[in-house]
Design an enzyme around this catalytic site. Structure first.
Site, PDB file in Angstrom:
ATOM      1  N   HIS A  64      -9.280   5.320 -12.197  1.00 65.96           N
ATOM      2  CA  HIS A  64      -8.844   3.924 -12.415  1.00 65.96           C
ATOM      3  C   HIS A  64      -7.392   3.710 -11.993  1.00 65.96           C
ATOM      4  O   HIS A  64      -6.716   2.843 -12.540  1.00 65.96           O
ATOM      5  CB  HIS A  64      -9.015   3.504 -13.885  1.00 65.96           C
ATOM      6  CG  HIS A  64     -10.351   3.845 -14.458  1.00 65.96           C
ATOM      7  ND1 HIS A  64     -11.419   2.977 -14.467  1.00 65.96           N
ATOM      8  CD2 HIS A  64     -10.816   4.999 -15.008  1.00 65.96           C
ATOM      9  CE1 HIS A  64     -12.466   3.565 -15.020  1.00 65.96           C
ATOM     10  NE2 HIS A  64     -12.131   4.796 -15.355  1.00 65.96           N
ATOM     11  N   SER A  89      11.004  -4.314   9.482  1.00 64.27           N
ATOM     12  CA  SER A  89      10.787  -5.732   9.232  1.00 64.27           C
ATOM     13  C   SER A  89      11.783  -6.530  10.061  1.00 64.27           C
ATOM     14  O   SER A  89      12.919  -6.096  10.250  1.00 64.27           O
ATOM     15  CB  SER A  89      10.982  -6.020   7.743  1.00 64.27           C
ATOM     16  OG  SER A  89      11.327  -7.374   7.540  1.00 64.27           O
ATOM     17  N   LYS A  95      13.565  -2.106   5.321  1.00 63.35           N
ATOM     18  CA  LYS A  95      12.157  -1.723   5.249  1.00 63.35           C
ATOM     19  C   LYS A  95      11.715  -0.722   6.317  1.00 63.35           C
ATOM     20  O   LYS A  95      12.153  -0.763   7.463  1.00 63.35           O
ATOM     21  CB  LYS A  95      11.278  -2.974   5.391  1.00 63.35           C
ATOM     22  CG  LYS A  95      11.518  -4.012   4.314  1.00 63.35           C
ATOM     23  CD  LYS A  95      10.541  -3.898   3.181  1.00 63.35           C
ATOM     24  CE  LYS A  95       9.213  -4.439   3.598  1.00 63.35           C
ATOM     25  NZ  LYS A  95       8.253  -4.281   2.502  1.00 63.35           N
ATOM     26  N   GLU A 144      -1.899   1.006   7.499  1.00 62.80           N
ATOM     27  CA  GLU A 144      -2.467  -0.307   7.177  1.00 62.80           C
ATOM     28  C   GLU A 144      -3.457  -0.750   8.246  1.00 62.80           C
ATOM     29  O   GLU A 144      -4.507  -1.325   7.946  1.00 62.80           O
ATOM     30  CB  GLU A 144      -1.346  -1.342   7.034  1.00 62.80           C
ATOM     31  CG  GLU A 144      -0.478  -1.100   5.808  1.00 62.80           C
ATOM     32  CD  GLU A 144       0.784  -1.947   5.813  1.00 62.80           C
ATOM     33  OE1 GLU A 144       1.056  -2.608   4.806  1.00 62.80           O
ATOM     34  OE2 GLU A 144       1.515  -1.955   6.823  1.00 62.80           O
TER      35      GLU A 144
END
Ligand code: ARG
Length: 458
Positions: A157, A278, A284, A291
């Site tokens: 979980h 970014s 970043k 992804e």
């Protein structure tokens, strides 16, 4: 009259829009090598059956080889007017050697020709994908081996559950990819079947030696029903389905690497040359590669659904609908091939923050099950031990301490069965090594898993 090779019965040229709409050359040119390979073998079969003389066979084969070279060198004239790769090659053949070129298609149809090209193509790409999966599995084993000492929290979980070895977690993916390989390898049995010699749908009236064709083109089986041979694309579905599963496994791995490398977890440092920045936030470094693999899983699922939908309720035998099998297939091959390659490399360049993982593994009562197991070993029924441990956790939580930080007296206030040896029993190292069950996280067991994997890979 239409100038198409099939134009005899048409009084006019095809409408330009219809021509463009029905053409597949933009994508099926990718099959040229298989088309030529199939044509050369078919030409030999025609000569063997004395449908064409030896010298014509030689001439056709020579011209086909030249055409292959033209395509490879980028000197081949492609045009929507010539519809597909089969027509392109055949018409070029006639341009080069005249009417003799028109004999190649004797007893053959584009229907058995495309079925052949597709099977040859899938066979090749499947072998390449199998190799790439092996490379990825090797990266996983190398990572597991290198970090065999590292303990991390195992999750259920997405909450800390029990301590495990990082190597154990990595080897879980090894097993998934092993099944992916097995599934793909098994599909090969059904892909590896020669459709050529089925004609348009009913077979061919010429004495084409199909056994010879199968051997010549490297097929272990020969289709036993000509209608089935030109109609079905179940082998494409099977291949795509296995690719979809493979991508699903990759996407889960990506997701975990993304989570683990987030500053909140800090378990991993991702290779900076595989991250991107970014345009607005200077600080970043984003895990775009991961992804994208995660997201591209969606297009592979989409391709699978596309081909299933194309085939659904399609009457036998060949229908032009079947031309729509190519783009989803090609897209899947590209997606899977690239994803596997980059993931294998990514893993080898990813750094593990061993300390952070170890610390995280001992936080948040990951040894609570061990405390309950300790009591169970002392004869307390597990359900009762669970209750006692739950109370001890509640107590420790209030004090802001771990279970191992409590004193023996404190523990004994929950059960008189606790003794001094409990503290050793609930250390995370001990927790891991207690799990000696086959496939469990005990270091000796994981070493066994790695050893077995190395043998499988070699
Ligand atoms: N381009 C076609 C395909 O990909 C080749 C077969 C065409 N056959 C036909 N009878 N139109 O399916």
């Amino acid at each position: 009259m239409s100038k198409k090779p099939w134009g005899g019965r048409f009084p006019h040229e095809t409408d330009e829009l219809a021509e463009k709409f029905t053409a597949s050359i933009a994508f099926d040119k990718r099959l040229y090598r298989y088309d030529i390979e199939g044509s050369i073998a078919y030409c030999e079969a025609l000569a063997k059956a004395q449908i064409i003389p030896h010298h014509e066979k030689e001439k056709i084969i020579q011209a086909l080889k030249e055409i292959e070279q033209e395509i490879e060198e980028g000197n081949f004239p492609f045009s929507a007017q010539r519809e597909d790769i089969h027509m392109h090659i055949e018409q070029r053949l006639v341009e080069k050697i005249g009417a003799i070129g028109g004999k190649l298609h004797t007893g053959r149809s584009r229907n058995d020709q495309i079925a052949l090209d597709m099977r040859l193509y899938v066979k090749d790409e499947l072998a390449d994908i199998l190799n790439r999966v092996t490379v990825l599995q090797t990266s996983l084993v190398v990572m597991a081996d290198k970090h065999i000492e590292v303990i991390m929290p195992g999750y259920t979980h997405l909450r800390k559950a029990q301590p495990i070895l990082l190597a154990h977690h990595m080897m879980a993916y090894y097993e998934m990819f092993k099944r992916d390989r097995e599934r793909l390898a098994d599909a090969l049995k059904r892909i590896d079947c020669l459709p050529l010699g089925s004609g348009a749908l009913a077979g061919t009236p010429y004495p084409i030696d199909r056994e010879y064709l199968a051997e010549r083109l490297g097929f272990t089986a020969i289709s036993q029903n000509s209608i089935d041979a030109v109609s079905d694309r179940d082998f494409v579905v099977e291949f795509l389905a296995h690719c979809a599963l493979l991508m699903m496994h990759l996407s889960r791995l990506c997701e975990e690497l993304i989570i683990w490398s987030s500053p909140e977890f800090g378990f991993l440092s991702l290779p900076q040359d595989f991250c991107t920045g970014s345009s607005i936030m200077p600080q970043k470094a984003n895990p775009d590669v991961l992804e994208l693999i995660r997201a591209k899983t969606g297009r592979v699922y989409g391709s699978l659904v596309t081909i299933l939908t194309v085939l659904k309720a399609l009457p036998l035998a060949y229908n032009k609908d079947l031309q729509e099998d190519k783009e989803p297939l090609f897209d899947t091959v590209d997606t899977v091939t690239n994803a596997l390659e980059i993931m294998a490399l990514f893993l080898t360049k990813t750094e593990v923050n061993e300390e952070k993982m170890g610390t995280a593994a001992s936080e948040e009562y990951t040894n609570a099950t061990d405390l309950a197991d300790y009591l169970t070993k002392k004869g307390i029924p597990f359900r009762e031990a669970h209750q006692i441990t739950g109370k001890a956790v509640q107590y420790a939580e209030k004090k802001g301490e771990g279970l191992g930080d409590l004193s023996l007296d404190e523990l004994r206030s929950f059960s008189p069965s606790f003794a001094e040896d409990v503290f050793d029993y609930i250390r995370i190292e001990a927790s891991v090594n207690h799990r000696q069950s086959l496939g469990g996280t005990a270091r000796s067991r994981v070493i066994e898993q790695i050893k077995k994997a190395k043998k499988e890979l070699s």
